[in-house]
Design a protein around this motif. Structure first.
Motif, short mmCIF file in Angstrom:
data_model
loop_
_atom_site.label_atom_id
_atom_site.label_comp_id
_atom_site.label_asym_id
_atom_site.label_seq_id
_atom_site.Cartn_x
_atom_site.Cartn_y
_atom_site.Cartn_z
N LYS A 52 14.05 10.94 2.18
CA LYS A 52 13.54 10.75 0.83
C LYS A 52 14.15 9.51 0.19
CE LYS A 52 12.42 15.58 -0.25
NZ LYS A 52 12.69 16.70 -1.19
N VAL A 53 15.45 9.31 0.42
CA VAL A 53 16.10 8.13 -0.14
C VAL A 53 15.49 6.85 0.45
CG1 VAL A 53 18.28 6.85 -0.18
CG2 VAL A 53 18.25 9.29 -0.73
N LEU A 54 15.18 6.87 1.73
CA LEU A 54 14.58 5.70 2.37
C LEU A 54 13.20 5.39 1.79
CD1 LEU A 54 15.57 6.25 6.11
CD2 LEU A 54 16.41 4.48 4.58
N LYS A 55 12.45 6.43 1.44
CA LYS A 55 11.14 6.19 0.82
C LYS A 55 11.29 5.50 -0.53
CE LYS A 55 8.76 10.08 3.04
NZ LYS A 55 8.06 11.38 2.81
N PHE A 56 12.27 5.94 -1.31
CA PHE A 56 12.50 5.29 -2.60
C PHE A 56 13.03 3.88 -2.42
CE2 PHE A 56 11.83 9.34 -4.57
CZ PHE A 56 11.54 9.06 -5.90
N GLN A 57 13.84 3.67 -1.41
CA GLN A 57 14.33 2.31 -1.14
C GLN A 57 13.18 1.37 -0.82
OE1 GLN A 57 17.34 2.22 1.87
NE2 GLN A 57 18.99 2.72 0.46
N ASP A 58 12.23 1.83 -0.03
CA ASP A 58 11.08 1.00 0.31
C ASP A 58 10.25 0.67 -0.92
OD1 ASP A 58 11.89 1.07 2.94
OD2 ASP A 58 10.56 2.73 3.49
N LEU A 59 10.11 1.66 -1.83
CA LEU A 59 9.36 1.41 -3.06
C LEU A 59 10.05 0.36 -3.92
CD1 LEU A 59 8.25 5.01 -4.17
CD2 LEU A 59 6.84 3.21 -3.14
N ILE A 60 11.37 0.45 -4.04
CA ILE A 60 12.11 -0.50 -4.88
C ILE A 60 12.11 -1.89 -4.24
CG2 ILE A 60 14.38 -1.03 -5.84
CD1 ILE A 60 14.86 1.96 -6.10
N ILE A 67 13.56 -4.69 -8.34
CA ILE A 67 13.85 -3.98 -9.58
C ILE A 67 12.55 -3.37 -10.09
CG2 ILE A 67 14.67 -4.20 -11.98
CD1 ILE A 67 16.33 -6.59 -11.09
N ILE A 68 12.61 -2.14 -10.57
CA ILE A 68 11.42 -1.45 -11.04
C ILE A 68 11.79 -0.58 -12.23
CG2 ILE A 68 11.79 0.44 -9.40
CD1 ILE A 68 8.77 0.76 -9.23
N SER A 69 10.89 -0.48 -13.18
CA SER A 69 11.13 0.39 -14.33
C SER A 69 10.99 1.84 -13.89
CB SER A 69 10.13 0.07 -15.44
OG SER A 69 8.80 0.35 -15.03
N VAL A 70 11.70 2.71 -14.57
CA VAL A 70 11.69 4.12 -14.20
C VAL A 70 10.31 4.72 -14.42
CG1 VAL A 70 12.69 6.37 -14.75
CG2 VAL A 70 14.15 4.35 -14.67
N SER A 71 9.61 4.28 -15.45
CA SER A 71 8.26 4.81 -15.70
C SER A 71 7.30 4.43 -14.59
CB SER A 71 7.74 4.29 -17.04
OG SER A 71 7.71 2.86 -17.06
N CYS A 111 15.52 0.62 -12.57
CA CYS A 111 16.23 1.14 -11.39
C CYS A 111 16.30 0.07 -10.32
CB CYS A 111 15.52 2.38 -10.84
SG CYS A 111 16.34 3.12 -9.41
N ARG A 112 17.44 -0.01 -9.65
CA ARG A 112 17.65 -0.93 -8.54
C ARG A 112 18.66 -0.30 -7.58
NH1 ARG A 112 20.89 -5.55 -11.99
NH2 ARG A 112 22.66 -4.24 -12.62
N LEU A 113 18.85 -0.94 -6.44
CA LEU A 113 19.82 -0.45 -5.47
C LEU A 113 21.22 -0.89 -5.86
CD1 LEU A 113 17.98 -1.14 -2.08
CD2 LEU A 113 18.00 0.96 -3.41
N THR A 114 22.18 -0.07 -5.54
CA THR A 114 23.57 -0.44 -5.78
C THR A 114 24.03 -1.47 -4.76
OG1 THR A 114 24.39 1.36 -4.38
CG2 THR A 114 24.06 1.85 -6.73
N ASP A 418 14.58 -12.40 -15.69
CA ASP A 418 14.28 -11.99 -14.33
C ASP A 418 13.52 -10.67 -14.32
OD1 ASP A 418 15.53 -14.21 -13.40
OD2 ASP A 418 17.46 -13.21 -13.03
N ILE A 419 13.93 -9.75 -15.19
CA ILE A 419 13.26 -8.46 -15.22
C ILE A 419 11.85 -8.62 -15.77
CG2 ILE A 419 13.38 -6.14 -16.20
CD1 ILE A 419 16.35 -6.39 -16.27
N ASP A 420 11.68 -9.48 -16.74
CA ASP A 420 10.34 -9.68 -17.28
C ASP A 420 9.40 -10.25 -16.24
OD1 ASP A 420 11.18 -8.75 -19.70
OD2 ASP A 420 11.70 -10.73 -20.51
N GLU A 421 9.93 -11.10 -15.34
CA GLU A 421 9.09 -11.67 -14.29
C GLU A 421 8.69 -10.62 -13.27
OE1 GLU A 421 11.23 -14.85 -12.64
OE2 GLU A 421 11.08 -16.16 -14.37
N SER A 422 9.58 -9.62 -13.07
CA SER A 422 9.28 -8.60 -12.07
C SER A 422 8.30 -7.58 -12.58
CB SER A 422 10.57 -7.91 -11.64
OG SER A 422 11.13 -7.20 -12.72
#
Length: 423
Positions: A52-60, A67-71, A111-114, A418-422
């Motif tokens: 499950k963590v790997l699936k979320f990593q691929d999405l991010i 970087i992705i917003s939580v919504s 949300c982003r990876l540590t 940077d976040i606004d561009e993403s």
């Protein structure tokens, strides 16, 4: 007269039944009840979280700047089976993998990876690149196990992670080694196949043969006793009767043909030949699991190689007959998939001889298992303690720390532009 005939028929039937019972009792039963081994089941429960963590990593990582917003994460996570508002709770469970922070301008959560999670990904990529020569050898041996010398490309693509292949293995492994492999399209099925250019006799040594040699040299076992035997370790609670011991004793000494041997010209109609082919199928699955990185594979992916490796149709029942050699686990997949472990390769839920790629993948599991209470988190994001990392937190590895140090020179915070561009 009728009574005499009836008594003779009754005696003959009883003798026949007794002989059948005796013959069945001294052979391994076809159907056996699966006995659970909690060491392997607990391992699969951890792998369930890791998947499950790997699936979320691929999405991010698929997003700009990773970087992705939580919504937005909540909306696109429904594609991988998560419910509404479930993704936010999920990422907060693993603060050592995912970092949730507030946008300095927009005042919304992102949300982003540590650092450690990003370092683990780089560590696994480096390990995957370094072991490509070993992956080439695995594919060569896999093609030698095929009775046609060819394997469908799609079947290898599905099991590429088990064999330690990169995502672009078709170009980086197959096409880059034309001296070993040939890629072609089949006219009758229009599917791509990988064919072995030439067999190498030096690769036709099975892993079980190396195990027997090690047992002979280290423990001084009788060469004739272990010539055709397998290492057997039954799970706790497995009932072994007297006749079952006799059956295993007979089966361990039964000769069989090597999985790398061509049996197309042999007469396989006799009962003895069929028994040898059944034991050869056990050796075939043993060798297939030995070629994988983690010495395990789902039963459904093994079934993809059933025809080319002369494996029986009822694979699940066949694997359950040898619970001392393999372990079949249904945990971690909601009962939909069955994972087959090579038991001799594991001890207390860990590989006896770990390789570099396995250790790199294990770092992510260690990050997942670290308690979320031992991570710094803002009070408005979760009600965890702000006591930071404890001195006794389990170390995730020296190599991972070295990669993390490489990230220390980079800017830790993300600017609003940077976040606004993403977005």
């Amino acid at each position: 007269m009728r009574s005499i005939i009836w008594q003779s028929v009754k005696q003959l039937t009883s003798k026949t039944t007794a002989s059948r019972l005796f013959s069945q009792s001294t052979s391994i039963p076809r159907k056996q009840v699966r006995v659970r081994d909690h060491a392997y089941d607990d391992y699969m429960e951890i792998q369930k979280k890791v998947r499950k963590v790997l699936k979320f990593q691929d999405l991010i990582l698929s997003q700009p700047n990773a970087i992705i917003s939580v919504s937005r994460l909540d909306s696109i996570s429904r594609r991988i089976g998560f419910k509404q508002f479930e993704s936010g709770r999920f990422v907060l469970k693993f603060p050592h993998v995912f970092e949730v922070f507030e946008h300095p301008v927009q005042r919304i959560l992102y949300c982003r990876l540590t650092r450690k999670a990003a370092a683990q990904i780089e560590l696994e990529k480096a390990a995957l690149h370094r072991q490509i020569p070993d992956a080439v050898t695995r594919i060569r041996k896999l093609l030698m196990l095929s009775n046609t010398g060819r394997v469908r490309l799609e079947h290898i693509r599905i099991a590429r992670k088990e064999f330690g292949l990169p995502d672009d293995f078709e170009s980086s492994v197959i096409l880059n080694h034309p001296q070993f492999f040939r890629l072609f399209d089949a006219d009758e099925t229009r599917n791509k196949y990988i064919e072995l250019v030439e067999k190498d006799c030096t690769l036709s040594v099975c892993e079980i043969e190396r195990v027997r040699e090690r047992e002979y040299r280290e423990k001084g076992a009788d060469a004739e006793e272990i010539r055709f035997s397998f290492l057997v370790n039954f799970p706790p609670g497995f009932k072994i009767g007297k006749y079952y011991k006799i059956a295993m004793w007979k089966w361990q000494r039964l000769p069989y043909w090597s999985p790398y041997e061509d049996v197309s010209g042999y007469d396989l109609r006799s009962l003895e030949a069929q028994r040898r082919m059944e034991k050869r199928a056990v050796a075939m699955i043993h060798e297939l699991l030995a070629l994988t990185v983690e010495k395990k594979m789902t039963l459904e992916r093994i079934a993809h190689f059933r025809m080319i490796m002369d494996l029986p149709k009822k694979l699940k029942e066949f694997v359950l007959q040898q619970q001392g050699i393999f372990y079949l686990s249904t945990r971690g997949n909601h009962g939909k998939l069955h994972t087959v472990f090579l038991k001799e390769a594991y001890r207390k839920g860990e590989l006896v001889e770990p390789n570099e790629l396995y250790l790199a993948r294990r770092k992510l599991a260690e990050l997942v298992l670290v308690s979320p209470r031992k991570a710094r988190m803002e009070p408005e994001l979760a009600s965890y303690r702000r006591d930071g990392l404890d001195d006794h937190t389990r170390d995730v590895g020296r190599d991972l720390d070295d990669v993390v140090d490489a990230y220390s020179d980079e800017d830790e915070s993300c600017s609003g532009s940077d976040i606004d561009e993403s977005c």
